[in-house]
Design a protein around this motif. Structure first.
Motif, PDB file in Angstrom:
ATOM      1  N   VAL A 181       0.840  -1.200   0.000  1.00  0.00           N
ATOM      2  CA  VAL A 181       0.000   0.000   0.000  1.00  0.00           C
ATOM      3  C   VAL A 181       0.877   1.252   0.000  1.00  0.00           C
ATOM      4  CG1 VAL A 181      -1.637   1.353   1.377  1.00  0.00           C
ATOM      5  CG2 VAL A 181      -1.952  -1.109   1.125  1.00  0.00           C
ATOM      6  N   LYS A 182       0.518   2.209  -0.841  1.00  0.00           N
ATOM      7  CA  LYS A 182       1.217   3.487  -0.892  1.00  0.00           C
ATOM      8  C   LYS A 182       0.190   4.615  -0.836  1.00  0.00           C
ATOM      9  CE  LYS A 182       5.421   1.869  -1.393  1.00  0.00           C
ATOM     10  NZ  LYS A 182       6.481   2.082  -0.375  1.00  0.00           N
ATOM     11  N   GLY A 183       0.659   5.764  -0.364  1.00  0.00           N
ATOM     12  CA  GLY A 183      -0.256   6.871  -0.138  1.00  0.00           C
ATOM     13  C   GLY A 183      -0.683   7.630  -1.368  1.00  0.00           C
ATOM     14  N   TYR A 184       0.174   7.621  -2.433  1.00  0.00           N
ATOM     15  CA  TYR A 184      -0.136   8.449  -3.604  1.00  0.00           C
ATOM     16  C   TYR A 184       0.437   7.784  -4.853  1.00  0.00           C
ATOM     17  CZ  TYR A 184      -1.553  12.857  -5.778  1.00  0.00           C
ATOM     18  OH  TYR A 184      -2.202  13.806  -6.530  1.00  0.00           O
ATOM     19  N   PHE A 185       0.100   8.354  -6.024  1.00  0.00           N
ATOM     20  CA  PHE A 185       0.643   7.835  -7.277  1.00  0.00           C
ATOM     21  C   PHE A 185       1.026   8.985  -8.188  1.00  0.00           C
ATOM     22  CE2 PHE A 185       0.563   6.202 -11.612  1.00  0.00           C
ATOM     23  CZ  PHE A 185       1.338   5.066 -11.469  1.00  0.00           C
ATOM     24  N   LEU A 186       2.276   8.938  -8.671  1.00  0.00           N
ATOM     25  CA  LEU A 186       2.773   9.911  -9.640  1.00  0.00           C
ATOM     26  C   LEU A 186       3.386   9.143 -10.802  1.00  0.00           C
ATOM     27  CD1 LEU A 186       4.497  12.405  -7.176  1.00  0.00           C
ATOM     28  CD2 LEU A 186       2.587  12.975  -8.704  1.00  0.00           C
ATOM     29  N   PRO A 187       2.830   9.253 -12.016  1.00  0.00           N
ATOM     30  CA  PRO A 187       3.349   8.509 -13.162  1.00  0.00           C
ATOM     31  C   PRO A 187       4.673   9.089 -13.642  1.00  0.00           C
ATOM     32  CG  PRO A 187       1.579   9.958 -13.847  1.00  0.00           C
ATOM     33  CD  PRO A 187       1.663  10.072 -12.355  1.00  0.00           C
ATOM     34  N   GLY A 188       5.699   8.246 -13.703  1.00  0.00           N
ATOM     35  CA  GLY A 188       7.040   8.761 -13.960  1.00  0.00           C
ATOM     36  C   GLY A 188       7.445   8.930 -15.406  1.00  0.00           C
ATOM     37  N   SER A 189       6.732   8.282 -16.340  1.00  0.00           N
ATOM     38  CA  SER A 189       7.163   8.341 -17.740  1.00  0.00           C
ATOM     39  C   SER A 189       6.010   8.663 -18.683  1.00  0.00           C
ATOM     40  CB  SER A 189       7.803   7.002 -18.150  1.00  0.00           C
ATOM     41  OG  SER A 189       8.999   6.783 -17.428  1.00  0.00           O
ATOM     42  N   CYS A 190       5.038   9.389 -18.193  1.00  0.00           N
ATOM     43  CA  CYS A 190       3.868   9.714 -19.004  1.00  0.00           C
ATOM     44  C   CYS A 190       3.634  11.217 -18.975  1.00  0.00           C
ATOM     45  CB  CYS A 190       2.631   8.972 -18.492  1.00  0.00           C
ATOM     46  SG  CYS A 190       1.118   9.358 -19.396  1.00  0.00           S
ATOM     47  N   ALA A 191       4.019  11.885 -20.060  1.00  0.00           N
ATOM     48  CA  ALA A 191       3.863  13.341 -20.120  1.00  0.00           C
ATOM     49  C   ALA A 191       2.397  13.751 -20.028  1.00  0.00           C
ATOM     50  CB  ALA A 191       4.470  13.864 -21.425  1.00  0.00           C
ATOM     51  N   GLY A 192       1.534  13.039 -20.788  1.00  0.00           N
ATOM     52  CA  GLY A 192       0.117  13.384 -20.787  1.00  0.00           C
ATOM     53  C   GLY A 192      -0.550  13.157 -19.448  1.00  0.00           C
ATOM     54  N   CYS A 193      -0.201  12.049 -18.782  1.00  0.00           N
ATOM     55  CA  CYS A 193      -0.778  11.771 -17.462  1.00  0.00           C
ATOM     56  C   CYS A 193      -0.434  12.889 -16.482  1.00  0.00           C
ATOM     57  CB  CYS A 193      -0.246  10.456 -16.910  1.00  0.00           C
ATOM     58  SG  CYS A 193      -0.461   9.024 -17.971  1.00  0.00           S
ATOM     59  N   ASN A 194       0.787  13.401 -16.580  1.00  0.00           N
ATOM     60  CA  ASN A 194       1.240  14.431 -15.642  1.00  0.00           C
ATOM     61  C   ASN A 194       0.612  15.794 -15.910  1.00  0.00           C
ATOM     62  OD1 ASN A 194       3.409  13.602 -13.570  1.00  0.00           O
ATOM     63  ND2 ASN A 194       4.033  12.485 -15.394  1.00  0.00           N
ATOM     64  N   ILE A 195       0.430  16.156 -17.173  1.00  0.00           N
ATOM     65  CA  ILE A 195      -0.225  17.443 -17.420  1.00  0.00           C
ATOM     66  C   ILE A 195      -1.684  17.355 -16.995  1.00  0.00           C
ATOM     67  CG2 ILE A 195      -0.913  17.005 -19.816  1.00  0.00           C
ATOM     68  CD1 ILE A 195       0.433  20.326 -18.371  1.00  0.00           C
ATOM     69  N   PHE A 196      -2.261  16.175 -17.054  1.00  0.00           N
ATOM     70  CA  PHE A 196      -3.656  15.943 -16.664  1.00  0.00           C
ATOM     71  C   PHE A 196      -3.843  15.996 -15.155  1.00  0.00           C
ATOM     72  CE2 PHE A 196      -7.396  12.915 -16.366  1.00  0.00           C
ATOM     73  CZ  PHE A 196      -8.308  13.731 -17.008  1.00  0.00           C
ATOM     74  N   THR A 197      -2.825  15.577 -14.401  1.00  0.00           N
ATOM     75  CA  THR A 197      -3.004  15.440 -12.953  1.00  0.00           C
ATOM     76  C   THR A 197      -2.056  16.285 -12.106  1.00  0.00           C
ATOM     77  OG1 THR A 197      -1.518  13.514 -12.910  1.00  0.00           O
ATOM     78  CG2 THR A 197      -3.860  13.092 -13.238  1.00  0.00           C
ATOM     79  N   VAL A 198      -0.868  16.576 -12.598  1.00  0.00           N
ATOM     80  CA  VAL A 198       0.079  17.423 -11.867  1.00  0.00           C
ATOM     81  C   VAL A 198      -0.033  18.866 -12.333  1.00  0.00           C
ATOM     82  CG1 VAL A 198       2.529  17.836 -11.341  1.00  0.00           C
ATOM     83  CG2 VAL A 198       1.638  15.494 -11.418  1.00  0.00           C
ATOM     84  N   GLY A 199      -0.321  19.050 -13.611  1.00  0.00           N
ATOM     85  CA  GLY A 199      -0.554  20.398 -14.118  1.00  0.00           C
ATOM     86  C   GLY A 199      -1.570  21.170 -13.290  1.00  0.00           C
ATOM     87  N   PRO A 200      -2.740  20.570 -12.967  1.00  0.00           N
ATOM     88  CA  PRO A 200      -3.722  21.284 -12.148  1.00  0.00           C
ATOM     89  C   PRO A 200      -3.221  21.675 -10.759  1.00  0.00           C
ATOM     90  CG  PRO A 200      -4.787  19.483 -13.295  1.00  0.00           C
ATOM     91  CD  PRO A 200      -3.311  19.329 -13.529  1.00  0.00           C
ATOM     92  N   LEU A 201      -2.298  20.901 -10.187  1.00  0.00           N
ATOM     93  CA  LEU A 201      -1.736  21.263  -8.889  1.00  0.00           C
ATOM     94  C   LEU A 201      -0.974  22.580  -9.012  1.00  0.00           C
ATOM     95  CD1 LEU A 201      -0.313  17.790  -7.727  1.00  0.00           C
ATOM     96  CD2 LEU A 201      -2.625  18.699  -7.419  1.00  0.00           C
ATOM     97  N   MET A 202      -0.296  22.757 -10.141  1.00  0.00           N
ATOM     98  CA  MET A 202       0.438  24.008 -10.389  1.00  0.00           C
ATOM     99  C   MET A 202      -0.519  25.151 -10.685  1.00  0.00           C
ATOM    100  SD  MET A 202       3.724  22.720 -12.636  1.00  0.00           S
ATOM    101  CE  MET A 202       4.902  21.539 -11.953  1.00  0.00           C
ATOM    102  N   TRP A 203      -1.531  24.888 -11.522  1.00  0.00           N
ATOM    103  CA  TRP A 203      -2.508  25.945 -11.828  1.00  0.00           C
ATOM    104  C   TRP A 203      -3.225  26.403 -10.579  1.00  0.00           C
ATOM    105  CZ3 TRP A 203      -4.662  22.371 -16.183  1.00  0.00           C
ATOM    106  CH2 TRP A 203      -3.799  22.404 -17.277  1.00  0.00           C
ATOM    107  N   ALA A 204      -3.620  25.439  -9.740  1.00  0.00           N
ATOM    108  CA  ALA A 204      -4.314  25.781  -8.505  1.00  0.00           C
ATOM    109  C   ALA A 204      -3.432  26.649  -7.605  1.00  0.00           C
ATOM    110  CB  ALA A 204      -4.730  24.506  -7.762  1.00  0.00           C
TER     111      ALA A 204
END
Length: 418
Positions: free
Chosen positions: A181-204
């Motif tokens: 079990v892990k607390g979170y998930f960050l995709p390490g080799s997917c540019a699109g996945c990151n703009i979809f899910t990490v990009g909003p953290l920056m915009w927010a």
């Protein structure tokens, strides 16, 4: 005998006339749509249109996603274009700037439905104040969290995190449960996945990412570094599975349903998938937060529908756009299939109300953003592009973050200037 001959003659003549008249009848509209998108949704929309418009049906053809952009460009150059087309919304500005789409501004300027259409889709459908398309379907990103793991970790399952600091705090407790079990998930080799899910953290957090053009400065705001530092700390703390480093996007949509992840940014599509994967798992949905509590954002993805330059069925294509945005289609096609409506004022409907999770994720429509740039692939989506390179260095290296951001900025500016 003469009567039989006359009857046969009339019958044959009628058949001949029918064949001759056939080409004069209204032909089907030809529509192209990319594969790899929301095919079920687009199929249903076209079927609903065809049922109501038997005299001008749409013939839908799917083009491989990787071939869509060059195929459309080639068709426009040759003049052999479809009557309308669905396209990945991020490529809208590229085709608009090149003069390859029909300007629909004057034909739709009085439509009240446009006032509540998904803002991200409307933004990328607009170039120099002129409109070239409307939303076809929408995907939004949100924070999914496993309530079962929250309970086991002593967290309140009805209180999702409202800031990045709280995500870290909750993730630490969930990871401490041990095992796989892990607390979170960050995709390490997917540019699109990151703009979809990490990009909003920056915009927010008040940051901007991509340059709109060669004169625009990329990666602006403290939120860029703050989010990168948070992500680096999360990974170093062991809150992300080791194999996430190799995630290219192929299994991204299946991660949350494994039941082994406490929280992750993902999309509305994961509601159905998680239920199918793990029917007994109890989970909740919240908006993706920023550094400070109260800051939220989302990525509005999906497709727009546009009319390629050279189309001979512009008025019919415009009617299809109006059909997509109508109250009836929004509720009885989009919402009924538990897909996001493409108008924010249509989220309060009987189908969403019967599915609280869908109603919850629909709140992201109001805060969702979409990158606007003429070179999205080169800047953001490319596996070798500066966006993913910056994230990977922040996630897995100890290089100073200011240096990493500075070098990513330089690469983005060089690409934008090409």
């Amino acid at each position: 005998m003469s009567l039989q001959i006359s009857t046969r003659y009339r019958s044959a003549l009628a058949g001949l006339l029918a064949m001759v008249a056939l080409p004069a009848m209204a032909e089907d509209l030809q529509m192209w749509e990319r594969s790899g998108g929301n095919a079920g949704m687009v199929d249903a929309l076209v079927a609903a249109w065809n049922e109501k418009n038997p005299d001008r049906k749409i013939n839908l053809t799917y083009i491989p996603h990787t071939d869509m952009v060059p195929k459309i460009a080639q068709a426009i150059a040759s003049g052999e274009v479809p009557d309308l087309m669905g396209m990945d919304l991020i490529y809208g500005p590229q085709f608009e700037a090149a003069g390859q789409l029909v300007d629909i501004t004057d034909k739709v300027k009085d439509w009240p439905e446009l006032k509540t259409a998904v803002q991200g889709h409307m933004t990328v459908s607009t170039y120099e104040g002129r409109l070239y398309g409307v939303p076809l379907y929408a995907d939004v990103s949100a924070l999914f969290y496993n309530k079962d793991l929250f309970r086991k970790a002593g967290l309140d399952p009805e209180k999702p995190p409202t800031s990045l600091a709280e995500i870290r705090e909750y993730a630490d407790k969930i990871t401490a449960l041990g095992g796989d079990v892990k607390g979170y998930f960050l995709p390490g080799s997917c540019a699109g996945c990151n703009i979809f899910t990490v990009g909003p953290l920056m915009w927010a957090s008040g940051a901007t990412i991509e340059p709109r053009d060669a004169n625009d400065e990329p990666l602006q705001g403290d939120g860029v570094k703050e989010v990168l530092q948070w992500a680096r700390d999360m990974i170093k703390a062991g809150n992300v599975h080791e194999d996430a480093r190799a995630e290219t996007g192929e299994t991204f949509h299946l991660r949350f349903g494994s039941g082994k992840i406490g929280m992750m940014g993902t999309g509305n599509f994961n509601i159905t998938l998680a239920k199918e994967q793990n029917p007994s798992m109890d989970f909740g949905i919240a908006l993706l937060p920023g550094v400070k509590s109260g800051q939220v954002s989302s990525f509005a993805g999906g497709d727009i529908v546009a009319i390629p330059m050279g189309s001979k069925r512009i008025d019919d294509a415009i009617d299809f756009m109006k059909f997509l945005l109508s109250d009836e289609t929004q509720v009885e096609v989009y919402a009924k299939m538990l897909n996001m409506t493409t108008r924010g004022d249509m989220t309060e409907n009987k189908y969403f109300q019967a599915e609280p999770k869908v109603q919850q994720v629909a709140k992201a429509i109001a805060v969702a953003e979409t990158p606007y740039t003429l070179k999205f692939f080169e800047l953001i989506n490319s596996p070798q592009g500066p966006w993913l390179q910056m994230l990977q260095r922040a996630y897995y290296e100890d290089t100073d973050l200011d240096t990493i951001i500075s070098e990513a900025k330089a690469q983005m500016k060089a690409i934008a200037a090409e």
